[in-house]
Design a protein around this motif. Sequence first.
Motif, PDB file in Angstrom:
ATOM      1  N   ILE A   1       0.794  -1.027  -0.152  1.00 52.04           N
ATOM      2  CA  ILE A   1       0.009  -0.397  -0.040  1.00 52.04           C
ATOM      3  C   ILE A   1       1.217   1.052   0.361  1.00 52.04           C
ATOM      4  CG2 ILE A   1      -1.414   1.432   1.252  1.00 52.04           C
ATOM      5  CD1 ILE A   1      -2.237  -1.313   3.124  1.00 52.04           C
ATOM      6  N   LYS A   2       0.354   2.302  -0.877  1.00 52.34           N
ATOM      7  CA  LYS A   2       1.053   3.438  -0.722  1.00 52.34           C
ATOM      8  C   LYS A   2      -0.075   4.884  -0.128  1.00 52.34           C
ATOM      9  CE  LYS A   2       0.774   4.026  -5.949  1.00 52.34           C
ATOM     10  NZ  LYS A   2       2.111   4.711  -7.384  1.00 52.34           N
ATOM     11  N   CYS A   3       0.845   5.901   0.525  1.00 49.34           N
ATOM     12  CA  CYS A   3      -0.579   7.084   1.112  1.00 49.34           C
ATOM     13  C   CYS A   3       0.985   7.610   0.600  1.00 49.34           C
ATOM     14  CB  CYS A   3      -0.261   6.070   1.751  1.00 49.34           C
ATOM     15  SG  CYS A   3       0.478   6.854   3.650  1.00 49.34           S
TER      16      CYS A   3
ATOM     17  N   GLY B   1       0.114  -1.347   8.490  1.00 52.43           N
ATOM     18  CA  GLY B   1      -0.603  -0.373   9.063  1.00 52.43           C
ATOM     19  C   GLY B   1       0.536   0.899   9.173  1.00 52.43           C
ATOM     20  N   LYS B   2       1.952   0.459   9.125  1.00 57.77           N
ATOM     21  CA  LYS B   2       3.114   1.368  10.022  1.00 57.77           C
ATOM     22  C   LYS B   2       3.885   0.936   8.893  1.00 57.77           C
ATOM     23  CE  LYS B   2       3.312  -1.291  14.019  1.00 57.77           C
ATOM     24  NZ  LYS B   2       4.219  -2.599  14.505  1.00 57.77           N
ATOM     25  N   PRO B   3       4.669   2.634   8.538  1.00 52.50           N
ATOM     26  CA  PRO B   3       5.590   2.366   7.435  1.00 52.50           C
ATOM     27  C   PRO B   3       7.045   1.350   6.965  1.00 52.50           C
ATOM     28  CG  PRO B   3       5.422   4.692   8.612  1.00 52.50           C
ATOM     29  CD  PRO B   3       4.266   3.781   9.186  1.00 52.50           C
ATOM     30  N   LYS B   4       7.219   1.375   6.186  1.00 54.08           N
ATOM     31  CA  LYS B   4       8.139   0.280   5.381  1.00 54.08           C
ATOM     32  C   LYS B   4       9.415   0.734   6.008  1.00 54.08           C
ATOM     33  CE  LYS B   4       6.738  -3.001   2.867  1.00 54.08           C
ATOM     34  NZ  LYS B   4       6.472  -3.793   1.392  1.00 54.08           N
ATOM     35  N   SER B   5      10.387   0.436   6.412  1.00 49.64           N
ATOM     36  CA  SER B   5      11.841   1.202   6.615  1.00 49.64           C
ATOM     37  C   SER B   5      12.250   1.036   5.190  1.00 49.64           C
ATOM     38  CB  SER B   5      12.695  -0.150   7.636  1.00 49.64           C
ATOM     39  OG  SER B   5      12.598  -0.125   8.694  1.00 49.64           O
ATOM     40  N   ARG B   6      13.234   2.390   4.475  1.00 49.07           N
ATOM     41  CA  ARG B   6      13.394   2.896   3.719  1.00 49.07           C
ATOM     42  C   ARG B   6      14.871   2.767   3.546  1.00 49.07           C
ATOM     43  NH1 ARG B   6      10.338   7.397   1.579  1.00 49.07           N
ATOM     44  NH2 ARG B   6      11.329   8.967   3.510  1.00 49.07           N
ATOM     45  N   TRP B   7      16.364   2.593   2.614  1.00 54.41           N
ATOM     46  CA  TRP B   7      17.348   3.148   2.474  1.00 54.41           C
ATOM     47  C   TRP B   7      17.613   3.279   0.968  1.00 54.41           C
ATOM     48  CZ3 TRP B   7      15.544  -1.549   4.836  1.00 54.41           C
ATOM     49  CH2 TRP B   7      15.665  -1.578   6.029  1.00 54.41           C
ATOM     50  N   ASP B   8      18.440   3.806   0.776  1.00 54.89           N
ATOM     51  CA  ASP B   8      18.477   4.673  -0.261  1.00 54.89           C
ATOM     52  C   ASP B   8      19.239   4.157  -1.724  1.00 54.89           C
ATOM     53  OD1 ASP B   8      17.329   7.152   1.358  1.00 54.89           O
ATOM     54  OD2 ASP B   8      18.851   8.227   1.723  1.00 54.89           O
TER      55      ASP B   8
ATOM     56  N   SER C   1       4.941  12.863  -0.266  1.00 64.65           N
ATOM     57  CA  SER C   1       6.179  11.815  -1.034  1.00 64.65           C
ATOM     58  C   SER C   1       5.252  10.675  -0.339  1.00 64.65           C
ATOM     59  CB  SER C   1       7.153  12.296  -0.269  1.00 64.65           C
ATOM     60  OG  SER C   1       7.925  11.593   0.338  1.00 64.65           O
ATOM     61  N   TYR C   2       5.232  10.669  -1.638  1.00 66.38           N
ATOM     62  CA  TYR C   2       5.477   8.759  -1.674  1.00 66.38           C
ATOM     63  C   TYR C   2       5.712   7.448  -0.387  1.00 66.38           C
ATOM     64  CZ  TYR C   2       1.410   9.390  -5.428  1.00 66.38           C
ATOM     65  OH  TYR C   2       1.016   9.302  -6.265  1.00 66.38           O
ATOM     66  N   THR C   3       5.096   7.089   0.533  1.00 70.13           N
ATOM     67  CA  THR C   3       5.595   6.253   1.726  1.00 70.13           C
ATOM     68  C   THR C   3       4.721   5.257   1.436  1.00 70.13           C
ATOM     69  OG1 THR C   3       5.515   8.160   2.925  1.00 70.13           O
ATOM     70  CG2 THR C   3       6.189   6.181   3.998  1.00 70.13           C
ATOM     71  N   CYS C   4       5.547   4.154   1.354  1.00 72.66           N
ATOM     72  CA  CYS C   4       5.234   2.604   0.856  1.00 72.66           C
ATOM     73  C   CYS C   4       4.186   1.921   2.713  1.00 72.66           C
ATOM     74  CB  CYS C   4       6.071   1.569   0.977  1.00 72.66           C
ATOM     75  SG  CYS C   4       6.722   2.009  -1.573  1.00 72.66           S
ATOM     76  N   ILE C   5       3.183   1.894   2.763  1.00 74.16           N
ATOM     77  CA  ILE C   5       2.978   1.104   4.237  1.00 74.16           C
ATOM     78  C   ILE C   5       2.665  -1.033   3.714  1.00 74.16           C
ATOM     79  CG2 ILE C   5       1.041   1.513   5.562  1.00 74.16           C
ATOM     80  CD1 ILE C   5       2.162   3.942   5.096  1.00 74.16           C
ATOM     81  N   THR C   6       3.039  -0.782   4.879  1.00 75.49           N
ATOM     82  CA  THR C   6       3.277  -2.427   5.635  1.00 75.49           C
ATOM     83  C   THR C   6       1.637  -3.334   5.587  1.00 75.49           C
ATOM     84  OG1 THR C   6       3.044  -2.694   7.970  1.00 75.49           O
ATOM     85  CG2 THR C   6       5.364  -2.953   6.675  1.00 75.49           C
ATOM     86  N   ARG C   7       1.134  -4.027   5.690  1.00 73.49           N
ATOM     87  CA  ARG C   7      -0.297  -4.694   6.036  1.00 73.49           C
ATOM     88  C   ARG C   7      -0.748  -3.930   6.937  1.00 73.49           C
ATOM     89  NH1 ARG C   7       0.187 -10.474   3.290  1.00 73.49           N
ATOM     90  NH2 ARG C   7       0.546  -9.805   1.803  1.00 73.49           N
TER      91      ARG C   7
END
Length: 71
Positions: free
Chosen positions: A2-4, A17-24, A9-15
């Motif tokens: 899921i994205k919101c 409802g928490k934001p996914k950790s992201r790396w560059d 900016s777009y943030t990817c969300i887990t099932r």
Amino acid sequence: MIKCKDNGSYTCITRNGKPKSRWDTAALVIENAKYLNEKYPSKTTKLVGYKCSNCGYYHLTTVEINKKKYF
């Protein structure tokens, strides 16, 4: 996945409802995947990194290992 929009900016969300950790970079996600796989070992799954097509960052996902293959 899921994205919101979060602060424009777009943030990817887990099932959950928490934001996914992201790396560059791929190197950072691989380093973190190795660390987490060593810290929390599992005989059936492991964490691997992938590049998200929605946000362009790298995330971790769980994959099964030791899966029997029948031909």
